[in-house]
Design an enzyme around this catalytic site. Structure first.
Site, PDB file in Angstrom:
ATOM      1  N   ALA A 105       0.766  -1.240   0.000  1.00  0.00           N
ATOM      2  CA  ALA A 105       0.000   0.000   0.000  1.00  0.00           C
ATOM      3  C   ALA A 105       0.801   1.296   0.000  1.00  0.00           C
ATOM      4  CB  ALA A 105      -0.949   0.005   1.209  1.00  0.00           C
ATOM      5  N   GLU A 128       2.109  -2.757   4.308  1.00  0.00           N
ATOM      6  CA  GLU A 128       3.366  -2.506   3.605  1.00  0.00           C
ATOM      7  C   GLU A 128       4.468  -3.318   4.282  1.00  0.00           C
ATOM      8  OE1 GLU A 128       6.423  -1.599   1.390  1.00  0.00           O
ATOM      9  OE2 GLU A 128       4.378  -0.942   0.842  1.00  0.00           O
ATOM     10  N   CYS A 226       2.557  -0.379 -12.463  1.00  0.00           N
ATOM     11  CA  CYS A 226       2.884   0.861 -13.180  1.00  0.00           C
ATOM     12  C   CYS A 226       3.994   0.568 -14.183  1.00  0.00           C
ATOM     13  CB  CYS A 226       3.271   1.978 -12.217  1.00  0.00           C
ATOM     14  SG  CYS A 226       4.672   1.607 -11.143  1.00  0.00           S
TER      15      CYS A 226
END
Length: 469
Positions: A105, A128, A226
């Site tokens: 996260a 995380e 990404c």
């Protein structure tokens, strides 16, 4: 811009063919800056952030730059996030009351966006693995005013042991080769080589194995990266479909400029066309890939019953909190009150027994127990709406500048205000707490967050004092 890594351009010229020139040229174009407005705040009009354009998708997205020292940022009214990344949570779109996991996260863009949809309902676990990044995640959860989140610091395999077949919705914005960040962050190029996407894909598959253990029957998994790399995008989804027959791809309603996934870049499965690709030469934003998958209702056994966290306050702590609550909090109901040392939290009712969990934040950090008193936290000021408190003082721009610099100042019209704790507001939202003593507002803005506004604060404080006499 720094030259693209060796092998990168050749790879995408082969994959993209005729549109490769436009794709490569996009890396020379300016980065599009954007942010989201926080719907959890009492007042949602921008105060000192300029934006004259909405993002293409999402009700909260705006095009514009964010200053970390603005009123809008420090009060948590806005969160900086580039446009492509904003589509992930829009596609995830959790429903009120759901149990949601953001598995990788940090720094918190997806988490804060998911929380916007949940609107303080349900249970949001945001995790995380790296401690330093988990700290940043926790800080962003605090600034956004999220009340229903458990921030954890675990490897996915560790977390899976605590939440088997538990979540309605899991978002994995996976660690990846970051090709979509090359324009925004040229430093990301130094890690890239032709084999890097394959190494990242191996890690992504390992994380997904653990994510699947935590997805309940009928739940949805939103997988995103990404990067443009097929090894990490269509090929990972193809691997999921092959290894988990109970998973199916959910079609994504694609806004203009968003491409279909490319089945030919994986195993040819036509279902992969239902995934979404975001290319910087087709839209305003960086690169992203998004897939939405659903687990069949009968796929696994229902999650087992688990123990729920129970309040652990001492009688003295309970009394101190109740005294503070009666004095200041007119309309605020806590959930499960938990202490970690001298720190008090209101954890969501769904919070499991925390034994064995590495928790960074459990709901709202209410404040600190001091000797015979309770001191409220910045997190509480950022989470509550002003109408939930009995004592409120609205700061002027000058007073806000003094406050965030750590100054004590005399208030205006002090005959109207009694001594005690006050929620300090600006632009209709909480910015912190102060304690009024005979017309002087004592400053409780955290020392580590203080900064100098352009106004000369020393002169300002003197002027405020002169106005009183």
């Amino acid at each position: 811009m720094t030259a693209l890594p060796d092998g990168f351009e050749n790879k995408y010229r082969q994959l993209l063919g005729a549109e490769a020139d436009e794709f490569i040229a996009s890396f020379e174009q300016p980065v599009i800056k954007a942010f989201r407005v926080n719907p959890l705040k009492a007042q949602q009009e921008l105060y000192d952030t300029k934006s004259d354009k909405d993002t293409v998708w999402g009700q909260w997205g705006r095009i514009g730059n964010v200053s970390g020292h603005s009123v809008d940022h420090t009060t948590g009214l806005i969160y900086s996030q580039e446009p492509s990344a904003q589509l992930v949570a829009e596609i995830a779109h959790p429903k009120a009351g759901e149990k949601v996991l953001d598995l990788a996260a940090a720094p918190g863009g997806k988490t804060t966006h998911l929380a916007s949809f949940l609107n303080q309902t349900g249970f949001l676990v945001t995790n995380e693995i790296f401690r330093k990044r988990a700290t940043v995640l926790s800080e962003n959860v605090e600034r956004f005013g999220i009340q229903n989140a458990l921030v954890t610091n675990h490897a996915p395999a560790e977390l899976a042991m605590h939440f088997p077949a538990y979540f309605d919705r899991i978002v994995l914005d996976a660690p990846c080769s970051g090709e979509g960040m090359f324009r925004k962050d040229p430093g990301a190029m130094q890690y890239w080589d032709v084999d890097y996407p394959a190494r990242c894909a191996k890690l992504q598959r390992e994380i997904l194995v653990e994510a699947m253990k935590m997805l309940k029957p009928g739940g949805e998994l939103i997988y995103s990266t990404c990067t443009f790399a097929p090894e990490e995008d269509e090929q990972v989804v193809a691997w999921l479909l092959e290894n988990y027959p109970a998973l199916s791809v959910v079609p994504i309603d694609k806004p203009a400029g968003v491409d279909n996934g490319r089945p030919e870049w994986a195993d040819g499965n036509p279902e992969l066309a239902k995934t979404a690709r975001l290319f910087p030469h087709h839209l305003d934003g960086e690169g992203h890939f998004i897939a939405k998958l659903k687990l069949a209702d009968e796929a696994t056994e229902e999650s087992q019953e688990r123990k729920i966290a129970q309040s652990n306050l001492t009688p003295e702590q309970q009394k101190l909190w109740q005294t503070f609550q009666a004095e200041l909090l007119a309309d605020f109901k806590t959930e499960t009150l938990l202490t970690f040392g001298d720190q008090l939290y209101s954890a969501p009712l769904e919070t499991p027994a925390l034994k064995g969990l590495k928790v960074m934040r459990a709901g709202i950090h209410l404040g600190t127990f001091k000797k015979k008193r309770f001191e409220p936290s910045l997190a509480l000021a950022l989470a509550l709406h002003p109408d939930q408190l009995t004592h409120i003082y609205a700061l002027t721009d000058e007073e806000w500048a003094a406050y965030v610099h750590g100054e004590t100042f005399f208030i205006r019209e002090r005959e109207k205000y009694t001594n005690g704790w006050y929620l300090l507001t600006i632009n209709g939202n909480g910015t912190g707490f102060g304690k009024l003593v005979d017309g002087q507002m004592k400053n409780f803005y955290p020392k580590g967050l203080r900064f100098q506004v352009r106004t000369n604060v020393s002169d300002l404080v003197q002027n405020l004092e002169d106005d009183m006499y």
